[in-house]
Design a protein around this motif. Sequence first.
Motif, PDB file in Angstrom:
ATOM      1  N   PHE A  90      30.370  79.195 -26.144  1.00 56.22           N
ATOM      2  CA  PHE A  90      29.958  78.395 -24.980  1.00 56.22           C
ATOM      3  C   PHE A  90      29.579  76.978 -25.416  1.00 56.22           C
ATOM      4  CE2 PHE A  90      29.271  82.724 -23.390  1.00 56.22           C
ATOM      5  CZ  PHE A  90      29.880  82.642 -22.141  1.00 56.22           C
ATOM      6  N   ARG A  91      30.509  76.300 -26.078  1.00 55.76           N
ATOM      7  CA  ARG A  91      30.240  74.955 -26.596  1.00 55.76           C
ATOM      8  C   ARG A  91      30.126  73.914 -25.484  1.00 55.76           C
ATOM      9  NH1 ARG A  91      34.515  76.868 -29.884  1.00 55.76           N
ATOM     10  NH2 ARG A  91      33.821  77.556 -31.949  1.00 55.76           N
ATOM     11  N   SER A  92      30.838  74.129 -24.393  1.00 56.49           N
ATOM     12  CA  SER A  92      30.817  73.160 -23.293  1.00 56.49           C
ATOM     13  C   SER A  92      31.372  73.833 -22.040  1.00 56.49           C
ATOM     14  CB  SER A  92      31.670  71.934 -23.631  1.00 56.49           C
ATOM     15  OG  SER A  92      33.052  72.280 -23.633  1.00 56.49           O
ATOM     16  N   TYR A  93      31.376  73.103 -20.942  1.00 60.39           N
ATOM     17  CA  TYR A  93      31.966  73.611 -19.704  1.00 60.39           C
ATOM     18  C   TYR A  93      33.449  73.935 -19.891  1.00 60.39           C
ATOM     19  CZ  TYR A  93      27.865  71.832 -17.155  1.00 60.39           C
ATOM     20  OH  TYR A  93      26.592  71.599 -16.703  1.00 60.39           O
ATOM     21  N   PHE A  94      34.093  73.224 -20.803  1.00 60.00           N
ATOM     22  CA  PHE A  94      35.551  73.322 -20.946  1.00 60.00           C
ATOM     23  C   PHE A  94      35.955  73.866 -22.316  1.00 60.00           C
ATOM     24  CE2 PHE A  94      34.349  69.610 -18.348  1.00 60.00           C
ATOM     25  CZ  PHE A  94      34.786  70.070 -17.104  1.00 60.00           C
ATOM     26  N   ASP A  95      35.145  74.732 -22.875  1.00 64.40           N
ATOM     27  CA  ASP A  95      35.429  75.329 -24.187  1.00 64.40           C
ATOM     28  C   ASP A  95      36.616  76.299 -24.043  1.00 64.40           C
ATOM     29  OD1 ASP A  95      35.501  76.729 -26.545  1.00 64.40           O
ATOM     30  OD2 ASP A  95      33.367  77.203 -26.600  1.00 64.40           O
ATOM     31  N   TRP A  96      37.775  75.871 -24.559  1.00 60.49           N
ATOM     32  CA  TRP A  96      39.014  76.634 -24.359  1.00 60.49           C
ATOM     33  C   TRP A  96      38.961  77.986 -25.057  1.00 60.49           C
ATOM     34  CZ3 TRP A  96      42.454  76.645 -20.853  1.00 60.49           C
ATOM     35  CH2 TRP A  96      43.710  77.212 -21.047  1.00 60.49           C
ATOM     36  N   TYR A  97      38.371  78.032 -26.262  1.00 64.82           N
ATOM     37  CA  TYR A  97      38.278  79.295 -26.988  1.00 64.82           C
ATOM     38  C   TYR A  97      37.432  80.302 -26.202  1.00 64.82           C
ATOM     39  CZ  TYR A  97      36.758  82.800 -30.337  1.00 64.82           C
ATOM     40  OH  TYR A  97      36.465  84.000 -30.943  1.00 64.82           O
ATOM     41  N   THR A  98      36.258  79.868 -25.739  1.00 66.44           N
ATOM     42  CA  THR A  98      35.382  80.763 -24.975  1.00 66.44           C
ATOM     43  C   THR A  98      36.056  81.211 -23.684  1.00 66.44           C
ATOM     44  OG1 THR A  98      33.383  79.755 -25.899  1.00 66.44           O
ATOM     45  CG2 THR A  98      33.142  80.939 -23.813  1.00 66.44           C
ATOM     46  N   PRO A 154      29.714  65.165  -5.314  1.00 64.99           N
ATOM     47  CA  PRO A 154      30.305  66.005  -4.256  1.00 64.99           C
ATOM     48  C   PRO A 154      31.443  66.919  -4.686  1.00 64.99           C
ATOM     49  CG  PRO A 154      29.859  63.799  -3.439  1.00 64.99           C
ATOM     50  CD  PRO A 154      29.587  63.755  -4.899  1.00 64.99           C
ATOM     51  N   ILE A 155      32.469  66.396  -5.322  1.00 62.95           N
ATOM     52  CA  ILE A 155      33.634  67.226  -5.656  1.00 62.95           C
ATOM     53  C   ILE A 155      33.264  68.284  -6.696  1.00 62.95           C
ATOM     54  CG2 ILE A 155      35.944  67.213  -6.663  1.00 62.95           C
ATOM     55  CD1 ILE A 155      36.351  64.429  -5.447  1.00 62.95           C
ATOM     56  N   TRP A 156      32.560  67.858  -7.745  1.00 61.22           N
ATOM     57  CA  TRP A 156      32.188  68.772  -8.834  1.00 61.22           C
ATOM     58  C   TRP A 156      31.246  69.874  -8.342  1.00 61.22           C
ATOM     59  CZ3 TRP A 156      33.479  70.739 -13.251  1.00 61.22           C
ATOM     60  CH2 TRP A 156      32.534  71.319 -14.091  1.00 61.22           C
ATOM     61  N   HIS A 157      30.261  69.495  -7.559  1.00 56.71           N
ATOM     62  CA  HIS A 157      29.283  70.482  -7.098  1.00 56.71           C
ATOM     63  C   HIS A 157      29.870  71.408  -6.032  1.00 56.71           C
ATOM     64  CE1 HIS A 157      25.929  67.780  -8.765  1.00 56.71           C
ATOM     65  NE2 HIS A 157      26.062  68.841  -9.538  1.00 56.71           N
ATOM     66  N   LYS A 158      30.756  70.902  -5.206  1.00 58.29           N
ATOM     67  CA  LYS A 158      31.417  71.780  -4.253  1.00 58.29           C
ATOM     68  C   LYS A 158      32.267  72.811  -4.984  1.00 58.29           C
ATOM     69  CE  LYS A 158      34.391  71.921  -0.179  1.00 58.29           C
ATOM     70  NZ  LYS A 158      35.191  71.138   0.802  1.00 58.29           N
ATOM     71  N   TYR A 171      29.575  75.268  -6.899  1.00 54.59           N
ATOM     72  CA  TYR A 171      28.580  76.009  -6.126  1.00 54.59           C
ATOM     73  C   TYR A 171      29.131  76.632  -4.852  1.00 54.59           C
ATOM     74  CZ  TYR A 171      25.159  74.075  -9.319  1.00 54.59           C
ATOM     75  OH  TYR A 171      24.448  73.760 -10.451  1.00 54.59           O
ATOM     76  N   ARG A 172      30.403  76.343  -4.533  1.00 50.35           N
ATOM     77  CA  ARG A 172      30.980  76.975  -3.346  1.00 50.35           C
ATOM     78  C   ARG A 172      32.386  77.506  -3.593  1.00 50.35           C
ATOM     79  NH1 ARG A 172      30.527  76.287   2.898  1.00 50.35           N
ATOM     80  NH2 ARG A 172      32.316  77.551   3.483  1.00 50.35           N
ATOM     81  N   THR A 173      33.314  76.618  -3.954  1.00 47.68           N
ATOM     82  CA  THR A 173      34.724  77.009  -4.022  1.00 47.68           C
ATOM     83  C   THR A 173      34.980  78.119  -5.030  1.00 47.68           C
ATOM     84  OG1 THR A 173      35.312  74.724  -3.452  1.00 47.68           O
ATOM     85  CG2 THR A 173      37.064  76.121  -4.319  1.00 47.68           C
ATOM     86  N   LEU A 174      34.328  78.066  -6.176  1.00 44.01           N
ATOM     87  CA  LEU A 174      34.630  78.989  -7.268  1.00 44.01           C
ATOM     88  C   LEU A 174      33.676  80.185  -7.334  1.00 44.01           C
ATOM     89  CD1 LEU A 174      35.583  76.492 -10.134  1.00 44.01           C
ATOM     90  CD2 LEU A 174      37.102  77.821  -8.645  1.00 44.01           C
TER      91      LEU A 174
END
Length: 350
Positions: free
Chosen positions: A56-64, A115-119, A122-125
Amino acid sequence: MNILFVCSAKAWGGNEKWTAMAMKALSKHHRLFFVGKSSKLLTKFDPQEKAVTLPFRSYFDWYTFNALKRFIAQNQIDVVVSTKKKEYFMCGIIARQLGIKHIIRLGVSRKMNIPIWHKLNYRTLNDGLIVNAGYLKEELNKNPLFNQHPIHAIYNGIPGFYSDSPLPEKQQHAKFIIVSSGRITRQKGYGLLIEAINLLDDELKQQVEVRIIGEGRNKEEFEQQSTSLQLDNKIRFYGFVDTPTLLMKDADMFILLSEREGISNSILEAMTLGIPVLSTDTGGIKEVIKDNQTGFLTERSPVAIAQKLTELIRNQQPIRAVGENAFDLIKAKFAYDVFEQNINELFCRL
């Protein structure tokens, strides 16, 4: 149902306690799995069929991301519960790709200012949120982002504390014992507590003993602050303790001065022992603390805190009744058997 809990925490705190408690409560009727970051914490999340750690190195950790997706597919997970914001995005993408449910646990209020990131997070995904306070559900529902989105308010329970538990007997002692516990960070207000103790007059300082329980990134900073104010003989840092109630049960007062808070597990634990609580008025605190009835509220400043402590130490009789009132409230709303029933009903609806 196969349920996976994901918690990328490096240290033990309220969020991690909730995760372990939820897993235990659901284990009677479901198969539980766990993915975390810290191998030191892994055994605390029982019971589970299988548990692993990932970086869990980051939000976009490809290995994790790939390893987590394989784990979910191999173990035929039906529902993923992510508990920290670092996992919300990753678990949400995987859940959508695999066509399974994703629930996020949100313990405190967060600013929804991107707005886009938080939607997306916290909602779409996700298929819904679990929060631990009615105020937080109301606050989120005011935001158009959550229009018609499922938000489930479930009060935390306290493991080992039930709706028929008796009020513990209080031990007599010479000192006025103050306890505070939780993650040792600036946000939790430990620096304010140390400053307030320093502002007490010399007579009251002689009566006070402060126990600070927990670990966190600012622990060394607060230890140095205490030393610089020559309070080492008044304030002691205990670090992480397996059973903090052993250090809490004889306390006269529990103090937590958070900048923001949902409903603190540490406060609830103190109330199960009949210990009166002094807290700042933030988040969901008012759902458990009615000032001078089930606890005490203070402004978030060293001077105000010191003044309140002076008042309470010099007139201790009323605070005992307040502690008993808090105990009755906790039995009705936060007993473990009440939490167990509520969270099982929620996952059955899923």
